[in-house]
Design an enzyme around this catalytic site. Sequence first.
Site, PDB file in Angstrom:
ATOM      1  N   GLU A  74       0.811  -1.216   0.000  1.00  0.00           N
ATOM      2  CA  GLU A  74       0.000   0.000   0.000  1.00  0.00           C
ATOM      3  C   GLU A  74       0.844   1.266   0.000  1.00  0.00           C
ATOM      4  O   GLU A  74       0.339   2.360   0.266  1.00  0.00           O
ATOM      5  CB  GLU A  74      -0.963  -0.027   1.189  1.00  0.00           C
TER       6      GLU A  74
ATOM      7  N   LYS B 134     -15.814  -1.441   1.981  1.00  0.00           N
ATOM      8  CA  LYS B 134     -15.048  -1.952   0.843  1.00  0.00           C
ATOM      9  C   LYS B 134     -16.027  -2.532  -0.171  1.00  0.00           C
ATOM     10  O   LYS B 134     -16.743  -3.494   0.130  1.00  0.00           O
ATOM     11  CB  LYS B 134     -14.060  -3.034   1.291  1.00  0.00           C
TER      12      LYS B 134
END
Length: 426
Positions: free
Chosen positions: A205, A337
């Site tokens: 990330e 999400k």
Amino acid sequence: MIEIIEVQAREILDSRGNPTVEVDVTLSGGATGRAAVPSGASTGTREALELRDTRKKRYLGKGVEKAVENVNTLIGPVLYGMPADEQFMVDSTMIGLDGTANKSKLGANAILGVSMAVARAAADAYELPLYRYLGGIHAKHLPMPMMNIVNGGAHAANSLDIQEFMIIPVGGKTIAECVRMGAEVFHTLKKLLKAKGFATAVGDEGGFAPDLESNEAAIGFIMEAIKKAGYRPGRDVGIALDAAASEFYEKGKYVLKGEGKKLSSKQMVDYYENLIDKYPILSIEDGLAEQDWDNWVMMTDRLGNTTQIVGDDVFVTNPAIFEKGIREGLANSILIKLNQIGTVSETLQAIDMAKQAGYTTVISHRSGETEDAFIADLAVGVNGGQIKTGSLSRSDRIAKYNQLIRIEEALGAGAVLSNDFTAVVR
């Protein structure tokens, strides 16, 4: 002029070099929409199923040819002629066609790719930016970013058990200023790590993945970076953690291998309480495992008055599971999400439930991302409050920040930066 006339899927690569699904949707009036589906590394056991081919000689078993085929031969023909601006109808049709509780027949990655692309195509047909199409005239709030600058757990090959150490630029007045503040702390942290002889390679990330002796050592480095960058910890920049505790939950204990500790649920909450007392930690995500449901109430009761307690794996963006959590008093925030539940409609339902229950929402990326910035528009469209989309490096992460900057510019004087946090000085 908004009927679906073509649905075309293909296999592309995500930010980890693994295959994922991309979908193009074309409408009768010529409008188009494209969407690429993200993929997670640490996943909740109750997430909608991502369909993989499992043929070991092709992409090491991670291909998505079957999901692509399902879009092109099964989903597309059923949707032809359907109005793209009827998102719930489109999504319900795909859910019915799949017929399983977790979208395992067609694949959540197949269904979500179509769902997102249909929303984009409808926005294009109305000549609206996606955030405006999703949120109407109320879409004006930019989300406060949570920036993952140190990676551990399943996102990095190091000794840190906590998966994400994030900064929250709570002192920022605009999204552009927040991004600048985050970038300055990120680059300052790089210099500090390098000076101490630690590697400055980045994880999935975009955050650094140093092999530090403890989770607290990572927080210490972040505190120093905040100060060296010219900011005040807590007042200008706060800290957030994503423990992803399901990943180190073994036989009823929390095993912090990097620190040589084996803790009970109560001791794990004691551990967080100690960190909160010492540092400006404003938010803790997945502090306990999804299997440790009953102790989530205890954690929320103990920490929730001063700290945002975010449920990710424990809720998996699933309205039915989330409803039970609300009823029983689990957490005070939900991570959103898209690919955990698998359609835009169900995602919007979970967000609406959170708002009605007084929970904050954090719109989130996955560790396997693409250049698709759908979640940036989603966060603004639903006045999501917060967004979690990685560090200040890697173009798959930066794409979302850049889109937020563009949206803020387009909104002009009407733009409002959300801030769910009270300044904390420790």
